[in-house]
Design a protein around this motif. Structure first.
Motif, PDB file in Angstrom:
ATOM      1  N   CYS A   1       1.176  -1.633   0.457  1.00  0.00           N
ATOM      2  CA  CYS A   1       0.346   0.110   0.206  1.00  0.00           C
ATOM      3  C   CYS A   1       0.498   1.567   0.420  1.00  0.00           C
TER       4      CYS A   1
ATOM      5  N   ASP B   1       1.165   3.537  -2.773  1.00  0.00           N
ATOM      6  CA  ASP B   1       0.924   5.585  -2.615  1.00  0.00           C
ATOM      7  C   ASP B   1       2.055   6.268  -2.729  1.00  0.00           C
TER       8      ASP B   1
ATOM      9  N   GLU C   1       4.727   6.638  -1.813  1.00  0.00           N
ATOM     10  CA  GLU C   1       5.629   6.299  -0.857  1.00  0.00           C
ATOM     11  C   GLU C   1       7.268   5.236  -0.724  1.00  0.00           C
TER      12      GLU C   1
END
Length: 380
Positions: free
Chosen positions: A305, A309, A311
């Protein structure tokens, strides 16, 4: 099944699970015993449109995210570590870098057939003497007019004997250190001088080919350079961030499969007039196996995830890979123990999961390297 997943992810999960249980599970031990790459399974996975899960639809992929890809990898690993390994190497290492770093022309020529499952891909980084220092490579590529000439040897390359394309790392500037490494797209069928010299017999995962390659004056046109000259190591680090998520997912699948076989056996096997799952020693072992598997899954999904995103995921992917790979080995070992003597026979699956799980602690960076990576990210 994880009911917290989005509907689309749960649908893909169920589709792949049904396929694996119906088509793959009946031959999982057979292909391992025969050391046979199951081309028919990958043709069926292509028909299911999952050979390019995290690749954009524009180039033949499913257009899914990394979480969806992790879920598919786990489901395959839950039944066959060999098929899961070849699938993960194809997707994370051989296919995704072309989407990330390739030109539009390279994507059309090389990404599309990989994403649609027309053929498998390989990724050639490791060399016989490099070990954990993957940047220490002797393979070179020198420019000759509008071509590159590649010479060297690569070791432990997944899928190379079955691949339609292989991404090869080579030194293009010996004096530039990490900035002197580049990536090339090599065609095993068309490029003279490319040879698979060994397909290794292994402790496990023998239905997934692990190869040694020889590159003897392999000439490739200049448009086979992936990205810019000297970007190969930066590409490698980004590729491994995603690749470690896939190994974490595969490890979680191995743990889940081993746990399920142990649980089924323990609830059916009776001693002293009751199922052995009712005895504290076995029940507690099964609970710990479940706990480790769930923890591995949570860390894997978190890393996926974060990747989706946008990141930074170096620490989280290394943490997921470290924890899940060790969980896979520990859970599989306990599964063998739960089955006792039967667990040591090839009539039952836990021995296969146990042998397969060990590589998860070695491939794409050993557990020791994951500690190093995590420590650096923590500022230690």
């Amino acid at each position: 099944m994880d009911v917290t997943l989005p509907d689309e992810h749960r649908m893909i999960q169920q589709t792949v699970r049904d396929f694996c249980e119906t088509e793959l599970e009946p031959i999982a031990q057979e292909i391992e015993d025969e050391h046979r790459f199951p081309a028919e399974i990958f043709e069926q996975l292509a028909d299911l449109d999952v050979m390019g899960v995290p690749i954009t639809e524009e180039y033949g992929g499913l257009g899914g995210d990394t979480l969806m890809y992790a879920i598919v990898t786990e489901e395959i690993g839950r039944v066959s570590g060999s098929v899961g390994l070849s699938y993960a190497a194809h997707t994370s290492l051989a296919t995704k870098p072309i989407e990330l770093f390739g030109t539009d022309e390279q994507k059309e020529r090389w990404l599309r057939p990989l994403a649609t499952g027309e053929y498998l891909g390989g990724w050639a980084l490791t060399e016989p003497g490099s070990g954990s220092d993957a940047s220490d490579m002797d393979t070179t590529a020198r420019k000759d007019g509008d071509e590159w000439i590649i010479d060297g040897t690569k070791q432990f390359i997944t899928n190379a004997s079955e691949a339609g394309s292989v991404l090869v790392k080579a030194v293009t500037d010996p004096d530039a250190g990490y900035d002197g490494i580049s990536t090339f797209i090599v065609d095993p069928e068309e490029d003279d001088g490319f040879e698979v010299t060994t397909v290794w017999d292994k402790m496990g995962l023998n239905a997934s080919p692990t190869c040694e390659l020889s590159l003897d004056s392999v000439r490739v046109p200049e448009d086979r350079l992936l990205g810019e000259e000297g970007e190969g190591w930066t590409q490698t680090m980004k590729t491994l961030d995603g690749g470690r998520i896939s190994i974490a997912a595969l490890s979680t699948g191995l743990a889940q499969g081993a746990f399920e076989h142990a649980k089924e056996y323990a609830t059916q096997r009776e001693q002293f007039d009751r199922p052995i799952s009712e005895f504290d020693a076995i029940r507690d072992k099964l609970v710990d196996m479940h706990r480790k598997t769930e923890r591995a899954r949570l860390l894997t999904h978190r890393a996926a995830c974060l990747y989706d995103d946008g990141e930074p995921v170096t620490k989280d992917s290394a943490l997921a890979k470290l924890d899940a790979s060790e969980a896979a080995r520990e859970v599989a070992e306990d599964a063998v123990q739960v089955l006792g003597g039967y667990g040591y026979t090839t009539d039952f699956a836990p021995q296969r999961f146990y042998r397969d799980a060990k590589l998860m602690e070695i491939g794409e960076g050993t557990s020791e390297i994951q500690h190093l990576v995590i420590g650096r990210e923590l500022g230690l």
